[in-house]
Scaffold this motif. Sequence first.
Motif, PDB file in Angstrom:
ATOM      1  N   TRP A  37      44.797  44.761   3.535  1.00 45.53           N
ATOM      2  CA  TRP A  37      45.132  46.089   4.074  1.00 45.53           C
ATOM      3  C   TRP A  37      43.903  46.681   4.753  1.00 45.53           C
ATOM      4  N   ARG A  38      43.938  46.779   6.069  1.00 44.28           N
ATOM      5  CA  ARG A  38      42.764  47.246   6.817  1.00 44.28           C
ATOM      6  C   ARG A  38      43.011  48.557   7.547  1.00 44.28           C
ATOM      7  N   LEU A  39      44.028  49.298   7.125  1.00 45.93           N
ATOM      8  CA  LEU A  39      44.301  50.595   7.733  1.00 45.93           C
ATOM      9  C   LEU A  39      43.434  51.663   7.083  1.00 45.93           C
ATOM     10  N   ASP A  40      43.194  52.744   7.824  1.00 48.40           N
ATOM     11  CA  ASP A  40      42.329  53.808   7.304  1.00 48.40           C
ATOM     12  C   ASP A  40      43.130  54.800   6.464  1.00 48.40           C
ATOM     13  N   VAL A  41      44.012  54.294   5.615  1.00 49.71           N
ATOM     14  CA  VAL A  41      44.805  55.096   4.697  1.00 49.71           C
ATOM     15  C   VAL A  41      45.034  54.234   3.463  1.00 49.71           C
ATOM     16  N   ALA A  42      45.063  54.860   2.294  1.00 51.23           N
ATOM     17  CA  ALA A  42      45.273  54.120   1.061  1.00 51.23           C
ATOM     18  C   ALA A  42      46.628  53.430   1.075  1.00 51.23           C
ATOM     19  N   PHE A  43      46.710  52.267   0.440  1.00 48.48           N
ATOM     20  CA  PHE A  43      47.966  51.520   0.396  1.00 48.48           C
ATOM     21  C   PHE A  43      49.049  52.327  -0.303  1.00 48.48           C
ATOM     22  N   ALA A  44      48.708  52.955  -1.415  1.00 51.66           N
ATOM     23  CA  ALA A  44      49.707  53.697  -2.195  1.00 51.66           C
ATOM     24  C   ALA A  44      49.381  55.181  -2.185  1.00 51.66           C
ATOM     25  N   PRO A  45      50.399  56.037  -2.151  1.00 50.88           N
ATOM     26  CA  PRO A  45      50.163  57.490  -2.230  1.00 50.88           C
ATOM     27  C   PRO A  45      49.818  57.891  -3.651  1.00 50.88           C
ATOM     28  N   ARG A  46      49.277  59.083  -3.805  1.00 50.30           N
ATOM     29  CA  ARG A  46      49.083  59.633  -5.140  1.00 50.30           C
ATOM     30  C   ARG A  46      50.437  59.788  -5.824  1.00 50.30           C
ATOM     31  N   PRO A  47      50.469  59.698  -7.151  1.00 53.62           N
ATOM     32  CA  PRO A  47      51.757  59.796  -7.849  1.00 53.62           C
ATOM     33  C   PRO A  47      52.525  61.078  -7.537  1.00 53.62           C
ATOM     34  N   ASP A  48      51.820  62.206  -7.369  1.00 56.30           N
ATOM     35  CA  ASP A  48      52.522  63.464  -7.096  1.00 56.30           C
ATOM     36  C   ASP A  48      52.519  63.829  -5.622  1.00 56.30           C
ATOM     37  N   GLY A  49      51.955  62.944  -4.797  1.00 53.50           N
ATOM     38  CA  GLY A  49      51.999  63.169  -3.357  1.00 53.50           C
ATOM     39  C   GLY A  49      51.056  64.228  -2.837  1.00 53.50           C
TER      40      GLY A  49
END
Length: 592
Positions: free
Chosen positions: A192-204
Amino acid sequence: MGRALQLRAATAEDREWIHELRHRVYAEELGQHAPNPAGRLRDGLDGDNVYLVAARGADRVGFVSLTPPWLGRYALDKYLTRDELPLLNEGDAFEVRILTVEPDRRASAAAPLLMYAALRWIAARGGRRVVAMGRTELLGMYRAAGLRPVGRTVHSGAVTFEVLTGDVSELTQRATDRYGTVLERLRSAVDWRLDVAFAPRPDGCEHGGASFSALGTDFRSLDRRHRIVMADVLDAWFPPAPGVRAALADDPAWAARTSPPTGAEGMLAEIARARALPVETLAVGAGSSDLIFRAFGQWLTPESRVLLLDPVYGEYAHVTERVIGCRVDRFRLRREDGWRIDPAELSAVVGSGRYDLVVVVNPNNPTGRHAPARELRSLIAAAPARTRWWIDEAYLGYAGPAESLAGLAATDRRVVVCTSLSKMYALSGLRAAYLVAEPAVAAHLRRWTPPWPVSLPAQRAAVAALRDPEYYRDRWLRTHALRSQLAADLAGLDEALVVEESVANFLTVTLPSGGPSAAQLVSECRRHDVYLRDLSPLSPQYQGRTVRIAVRDTAGNARIAAACRAALDELSPAWRPLALTAQPVPAAGSAL
């Protein structure tokens, strides 16, 4: 990661393959466009779109195109008017286009991963709505992902498309609920080389900053705080007043084991004295978030309609949209207007009478702009009687106490003023805040306040802080000087940077289009133990290019400027354009 499937933003080297694959699929295979001798398909959005690519080693597998709202135009504009598709006028819709995978890789995970990557990229840029065109024969796949038809069909060549849409938070929740196990398995297998985390925070929601994670939330490595510049949170750079420090040092063992005054009576009395307010107009909480959750939970339901500024402190969208589920509209502030509220425009929107609550953070976080009290008073006076106003004055001390609407809130049951003592009085770690409301409104909230809402150390600290206004006035004046110097130092790094000072203890820096993203700058600065806040998730208005930086002391500010300089030096030579060069061709098309 060897031959792992790589997800990345497209580079300039990807462009010919993207054009060539589009021609093979949409001209030769599907008949959407007529084949052309060059064997390439391009369109007028290519120069502005963002392309995400899936590749395995040197082999490119597939791509997806994203059209952000700040371009002001979409591929769908070629097929439908804005009257026919009004959601394109809402200012936060991202168009997902041309999801395309090499024919021999269509049975792989490439297509769903590209769809997921597009969703994560959009969420990281503050997107709240997705719009797309999906081929009718693949409608089941898109419905399974959470997209829904809007009732518009588009014909292009031999291909028929349905116009689809979806709420970003709902799509994200669906992805994690239905496909969470699969995504977690793929997470370890994807490069994963995008400038965003693969998974969101649990509460968004990103509450606060990320810098404490570098210290260690188990508190076993707090000595690292001397090496880290925590400029991603807006805690004060200065210590609390001497009287506060003396109170905290006075028999801390007793303070730790002793229950505080049940209703924070002494703290309430000191607030009333310091602010010249009747004590019956006050309610206290363990920070402003405590008061926000408690009050909004009492007043609002999923049927309530709320108006928020955009951009604004993210906790308000979290509480109203994700926790309570209200119907939320945005009143957009514009960079070209200096992020200032247009009183006439806001008055016209609120005057419709459809809002149960209007939230105004003043001075605003993250824009740092202050709306004069006289303008807000006029707005409130002209507003419908059913509309409640929540005025957040967490940073008002930097604008001056005369600008507070606390006096109005004490007499007008439509108005509530919330004031955190955390940022202005260097008490963030102790959690102390209060609100001002008409006595009956305040009494109702006090009934829903549990006993001992504020700890004994926090109550004592708050009282001591309010008794030393001269100390804090001096610190606030010093903050203005430190902020101005930091702004000058950052502006001197590169003439392409846009540095915007606030009236409070922070500023913003916007990177030029065609340069590194805000997320990349934040990530690179962390390598130097300097933490900044990427504002992109708060609003599409920031276009993924703006960071907020809290003012620190002289040494801390020098480290911030040095880290930004090093980060820009590192990122700029290595960066390659993420969008393709525009080469308009009449036979261009669009498909998801």
